[in-house]
Design an enzyme around this catalytic site. Structure first.
Site, PDB file in Angstrom:
ATOM      1  N   ALA A 127      34.885  46.938  30.187  1.00 24.34           N
ATOM      2  CA  ALA A 127      33.917  45.841  30.160  1.00 24.34           C
ATOM      3  C   ALA A 127      34.652  44.513  30.118  1.00 24.34           C
ATOM      4  O   ALA A 127      35.051  44.046  29.046  1.00 24.34           O
ATOM      5  CB  ALA A 127      32.983  45.994  28.962  1.00 24.34           C
ATOM      6  N   MET A 128      34.820  43.912  31.289  1.00 24.37           N
ATOM      7  CA  MET A 128      35.422  42.591  31.405  1.00 24.37           C
ATOM      8  C   MET A 128      34.386  41.548  31.799  1.00 24.37           C
ATOM      9  O   MET A 128      34.236  40.517  31.156  1.00 24.37           O
ATOM     10  CB  MET A 128      36.561  42.599  32.435  1.00 24.37           C
ATOM     11  CG  MET A 128      37.839  43.228  31.958  1.00 24.37           C
ATOM     12  SD  MET A 128      39.216  42.941  33.102  1.00 24.37           S
ATOM     13  CE  MET A 128      38.875  44.177  34.347  1.00 24.37           C
ATOM     14  N   SER A 135      35.822  36.594  37.850  1.00 24.23           N
ATOM     15  CA  SER A 135      37.263  36.797  37.999  1.00 24.23           C
ATOM     16  C   SER A 135      38.090  36.050  36.957  1.00 24.23           C
ATOM     17  O   SER A 135      39.248  36.390  36.712  1.00 24.23           O
ATOM     18  CB  SER A 135      37.696  36.354  39.401  1.00 24.23           C
ATOM     19  OG  SER A 135      37.056  37.133  40.396  1.00 24.23           O
ATOM     20  N   PHE A 159      27.609  44.210  35.143  1.00 28.87           N
ATOM     21  CA  PHE A 159      28.244  44.868  36.291  1.00 28.87           C
ATOM     22  C   PHE A 159      29.286  45.890  35.841  1.00 28.87           C
ATOM     23  O   PHE A 159      30.369  45.996  36.425  1.00 28.87           O
ATOM     24  CB  PHE A 159      28.894  43.848  37.242  1.00 28.87           C
ATOM     25  CG  PHE A 159      27.923  42.880  37.842  1.00 28.87           C
ATOM     26  CD1 PHE A 159      26.805  43.322  38.528  1.00 28.87           C
ATOM     27  CD2 PHE A 159      28.124  41.518  37.721  1.00 28.87           C
ATOM     28  CE1 PHE A 159      25.903  42.439  39.088  1.00 28.87           C
ATOM     29  CE2 PHE A 159      27.225  40.610  38.271  1.00 28.87           C
ATOM     30  CZ  PHE A 159      26.105  41.077  38.962  1.00 28.87           C
ATOM     31  N   PRO A 242      47.296  45.396  39.391  1.00 29.59           N
ATOM     32  CA  PRO A 242      47.750  45.906  40.691  1.00 29.59           C
ATOM     33  C   PRO A 242      47.247  47.318  40.995  1.00 29.59           C
ATOM     34  O   PRO A 242      46.821  47.609  42.119  1.00 29.59           O
ATOM     35  CB  PRO A 242      49.278  45.859  40.568  1.00 29.59           C
ATOM     36  CG  PRO A 242      49.523  44.715  39.650  1.00 29.59           C
ATOM     37  CD  PRO A 242      48.413  44.807  38.630  1.00 29.59           C
ATOM     38  N   GLU A 244      44.530  48.768  39.795  1.00 32.39           N
ATOM     39  CA  GLU A 244      43.088  48.708  40.042  1.00 32.39           C
ATOM     40  C   GLU A 244      42.809  48.232  41.468  1.00 32.39           C
ATOM     41  O   GLU A 244      41.953  48.791  42.164  1.00 32.39           O
ATOM     42  CB  GLU A 244      42.425  47.765  39.042  1.00 32.39           C
ATOM     43  CG  GLU A 244      40.937  47.559  39.298  1.00 32.39           C
ATOM     44  CD  GLU A 244      40.304  46.546  38.369  1.00 32.39           C
ATOM     45  OE1 GLU A 244      39.145  46.165  38.623  1.00 32.39           O
ATOM     46  OE2 GLU A 244      40.956  46.129  37.390  1.00 32.39           O
ATOM     47  N   THR A 367      37.469  38.943  44.175  1.00 32.55           N
ATOM     48  CA  THR A 367      36.967  38.698  45.529  1.00 32.55           C
ATOM     49  C   THR A 367      38.113  38.463  46.507  1.00 32.55           C
ATOM     50  O   THR A 367      39.258  38.211  46.117  1.00 32.55           O
ATOM     51  CB  THR A 367      36.052  37.465  45.553  1.00 32.55           C
ATOM     52  OG1 THR A 367      36.847  36.305  45.218  1.00 32.55           O
ATOM     53  CG2 THR A 367      34.900  37.607  44.573  1.00 32.55           C
TER      54      THR A 367
END
Length: 384
Positions: A127-128, A135, A159, A242, A244, A367
């Site tokens: 959960a970020m 971002s 999300f 990286p 992810e 993104t």
């Protein structure tokens, strides 16, 4: 050209994944999409088949093999089936949550959490993202304050992949005022008082993926549930981004490859004006362009996979793989749907779902614009 990316062990593993998919995914996937939720039995069946936690030590039930190509095999098979929702859930568990716990967890945390993640009896999430924070993780407002030996965690996340099913949630929270040196990772377990799941987010694609809102109201988190070092959360996140982003890049490559195969099969089976659609020059040119772009992209992404295995994959190089592969996937599914004609806009063929499911790839995990900014900064840094 010869492709030596996979060896005999990976090919044998592919048979295992294919058998699992035929038994536990294909017969149920349409229902999961309609219900907007994957059955938990898909997770436990994957655990029984040995699909989860390949990098977890054998002593804790895992495969004991830190070779990312096994994860690529899973992505390939699920992409062939168009099972994007399930692939996303597995990727979150195997490419993000499990590595965080393996790398940062204590022996006690390993013993407590990893076996369940390997068997699929436990599902994980991270959960970020927050309603006002995407971002820019330094803008996170979810906070945790000390209360004796414990922490009280409060805030809202959105999300969140696997948010409904998750038994373990790695929560990024602020534990101080410094934007970089005040984030800490906490593992919140199912049933914790004050931890509530909000709505399951209604998305335009990956319908069966249980993406959700999460709420934390003074959730008491014991000190033994801190993951890594207090105040080092930002560093922990940056070190693991990286992998992810490579996960998303490879999923995009696998999805685009499957979409092109479906398109090729269709255009050489269907005729128009007495000629196979695939024999028109325009069709051949489109197929030639897409196949070339996929082959070139595959070479780079496979290099990135080998780099993540030997620990040399940089943030900039992972960002290159992520933005390029996901944008290519958009082109492949869009042009593939065009070649399907009106049938591509129906539920009769998988290209329509692929068109919907692929759109999120350029958004989550950072993104395309963020990826280019990271690469651009890296380039500028080499000229200072």
């Amino acid at each position: 050209m010869k492709d030596d990316f996979y060896d005999d062990d990976h090919r044998a593993f592919r048979e295992v994944v294919t058998e699992y998919a035929a038994r536990s995914v294909t017969p149920h996937y349409e229902q999961w999409e309609r219900e907007h939720l994957i059955d938990r039995r898909a997770w436990t069946a994957a655990g029984e088949a040995g699909l989860l936690g390949m990098a977890v030590p054998e002593s804790l039930g895992g495969g004991g093999v830190d070779d990312y190509r096994f994860r690529c095999v899973v992505a390939d098979v699920l992409a062939d089936l168009g099972a994007t929702s399930l692939a996303a859930g597995f990727a979150l568990q195997d490419d993000i949550a499990i590595p965080y716990i393996v790398d940062l967890g204590t022996s006690e945390q390993h013993d407590r959490w990893l076996p369940g993640l390997v068997t699929g009896e436990s599902v994980s999430a991270i959960a970020m993202t927050e309603p006002g924070t995407g971002s820019d993780v330094r803008a996170i407002t979810t906070s945790a304050v000390r209360d004796g030996d414990d922490w009280l965690l409060s805030g809202q996340k959105t999300f969140i992949t696997n948010g409904i099913h998750a038994d373990l949630v790695i929560v990024v929270a602020r534990t101080g005022d410094d934007p970089r040196a005040s984030l800490t990772l906490f593992v919140v377990e199912r049933g914790a008082a004050g931890f509530e799941r909000g709505r399951r987010i209604d998305k335009i694609g990956i319908h069966a993926q249980d993406t959700a809102e999460l709420f934390f109201d003074r959730v008491r988190v014991p000190a033994e549930n801190v993951l890594g070092e207090v105040g080092r959360g930002f560093v922990h996140l940056m070190e693991r981004l990286p992998r992810e982003r490579l996960s998303i890049a490879y999923a995009a490559l696998a999805g685009a490859t499957a979409a092109l195969r479906w398109t090729e099969d269709y255009v050489f089976e269907r005729s128009a004006f007495g000629t196979r659609v695939g024999d028109f020059q325009n069709t051949r040119f489109v197929l030639a362009e897409l196949e070339t772009e996929l082959d070139v992209t595959r070479a780079y992404v496979q290099r990135a996979v080998r780099a993540v295995d030997d620990g040399s994959l940089t943030t900039a190089d992972a960002s290159k793989a992520k933005w390029w592969a996901t944008e290519l996937q958009q082109r492949v599914v869009t042009r593939g749907l065009q070649l399907f004609g009106g049938y591509g806009f129906t539920e009769d063929y998988p290209i329509g779902r692929a068109y919907r499911d692929a759109r999120v790839q350029t958004l989550y995990g950072g993104t395309t614009e963020i990826m280019k900014e990271i690469i651009g900064r890296d380039i500028a840094g080499r000229h200072t």
